[in-house]
Design a protein around this motif. Structure first.
Motif, PDB file in Angstrom:
ATOM      1  N   ILE A  93      -3.240 -40.187  11.371  1.00  0.00           N
ATOM      2  CA  ILE A  93      -4.187 -39.087  11.137  1.00  0.00           C
ATOM      3  C   ILE A  93      -3.824 -38.302   9.883  1.00  0.00           C
ATOM      4  O   ILE A  93      -4.693 -37.923   9.100  1.00  0.00           O
ATOM      5  CB  ILE A  93      -4.250 -38.157  12.372  1.00  0.00           C
ATOM      6  N   PHE A  94      -2.535 -38.067   9.672  1.00  0.00           N
ATOM      7  CA  PHE A  94      -2.105 -37.239   8.539  1.00  0.00           C
ATOM      8  C   PHE A  94      -1.627 -38.056   7.338  1.00  0.00           C
ATOM      9  O   PHE A  94      -1.028 -37.509   6.422  1.00  0.00           O
ATOM     10  CB  PHE A  94      -1.017 -36.260   9.001  1.00  0.00           C
ATOM     11  N   SER A  95      -1.922 -39.349   7.345  1.00  0.00           N
ATOM     12  CA  SER A  95      -1.458 -40.205   6.258  1.00  0.00           C
ATOM     13  C   SER A  95      -2.218 -39.932   4.959  1.00  0.00           C
ATOM     14  O   SER A  95      -3.387 -39.562   4.968  1.00  0.00           O
ATOM     15  CB  SER A  95      -1.615 -41.674   6.641  1.00  0.00           C
ATOM     16  N   LYS A  96      -1.510 -40.138   3.883  1.00  0.00           N
ATOM     17  CA  LYS A  96      -2.094 -39.965   2.548  1.00  0.00           C
ATOM     18  C   LYS A  96      -2.275 -41.293   1.829  1.00  0.00           C
ATOM     19  O   LYS A  96      -2.923 -41.358   0.798  1.00  0.00           O
ATOM     20  CB  LYS A  96      -1.196 -39.058   1.692  1.00  0.00           C
ATOM     21  N   ASN A  97      -1.662 -42.368   2.375  1.00  0.00           N
ATOM     22  CA  ASN A  97      -1.773 -43.667   1.718  1.00  0.00           C
ATOM     23  C   ASN A  97      -1.759 -44.780   2.762  1.00  0.00           C
ATOM     24  O   ASN A  97      -1.441 -44.557   3.932  1.00  0.00           O
ATOM     25  CB  ASN A  97      -0.654 -43.865   0.684  1.00  0.00           C
ATOM     26  N   LEU A  98      -2.099 -45.957   2.302  1.00  0.00           N
ATOM     27  CA  LEU A  98      -2.203 -47.104   3.195  1.00  0.00           C
ATOM     28  C   LEU A  98      -0.853 -47.519   3.762  1.00  0.00           C
ATOM     29  O   LEU A  98      -0.765 -47.959   4.912  1.00  0.00           O
ATOM     30  CB  LEU A  98      -2.859 -48.279   2.456  1.00  0.00           C
ATOM     31  N   GLU A  99       0.202 -47.358   2.999  1.00  0.00           N
ATOM     32  CA  GLU A  99       1.537 -47.731   3.480  1.00  0.00           C
ATOM     33  C   GLU A  99       1.928 -46.899   4.697  1.00  0.00           C
ATOM     34  O   GLU A  99       2.539 -47.400   5.645  1.00  0.00           O
ATOM     35  CB  GLU A  99       2.588 -47.573   2.375  1.00  0.00           C
TER      36      GLU A  99
END
Length: 183
Positions: A93-99
């Motif tokens: 939910i709080f991710s900024k990138n695909l990794e």
């Protein structure tokens, strides 16, 4: 109408755990994948990797949760798995990138495998009659059969109304409620 027995309640919880862990974690966000690809400016192949890594986590977690539940008990191991699934959802939910999403999906898959692995163990531990085991197993199979039918439309509506993250918010709520019910 007769009240629900403790045994029926427990079987229902196990069915819900099995369904969410096995299929809701993959099927719900399939309609959101194109939106995710646009959001992260990535290819569909890269987004599809999140399914692969989730399934890897589910498979690898089964190797881990069986012995763990034998050592520390079914309930603590199940709670650890559900909490891990919840944590994976929060990371996504709080991710900024695909990794970061891939890492969250791995953690989510590791946690989800507890529901699949331990639910079966609980049934085998508590039910002696083979006919009852067959009946309960068929009940769980019904939930697993219904899940891929209802999960994509839910994910599609959530994505259309909100965005792709809403699918994982829904899964986080689902895992959170399971933790509260299972405690």
């Amino acid at each position: 109408m007769q009240p629900i027995t403790t045994k029926q309640w427990a079987i229902s919880i196990l069915a819900i755990l099995t369904a969410v862990c096995a299929l809701m974690g993959t099927d719900m966000y399939i309609p959101a994948m194109p939106s995710m690809a646009r959001h992260f400016n990535s290819t569909p192949d890269q987004i599809q990797m999140t399914i692969t890594i989730y399934l890897f986590g589910v498979g690898f977690g089964a190797l881990f949760y069986g012995p763990l539940s034998d050592k520390i008990g079914r309930k603590p191991a199940m709670l650890a798995g559900i909490a891990s699934g919840f944590l994976g959802c929060l990371i996504i939910i709080f991710s900024k990138n695909l990794e970061t999403i891939i890492m969250g999906r791995l953690i989510q898959g590791l946690g989800a495998s507890a529901g699949i692995c331990i639910a079966t163990s609980i049934i085998m531990d508590t039910i002696i009659d083979r006919k009852q085991i067959a009946f309960i197993s068929s009940y769980l199979a019904i939930f697993m059969g219904i899940s891929p039918l209802i999960a994509p439309p839910i994910g599609g509506y959530l994505t259309a109304i909100f965005n792709w993250r809403a699918c994982f918010v829904m899964l986080a709520i689902y895992f959170g409620v399971l933790v509260l019910v299972y405690i």
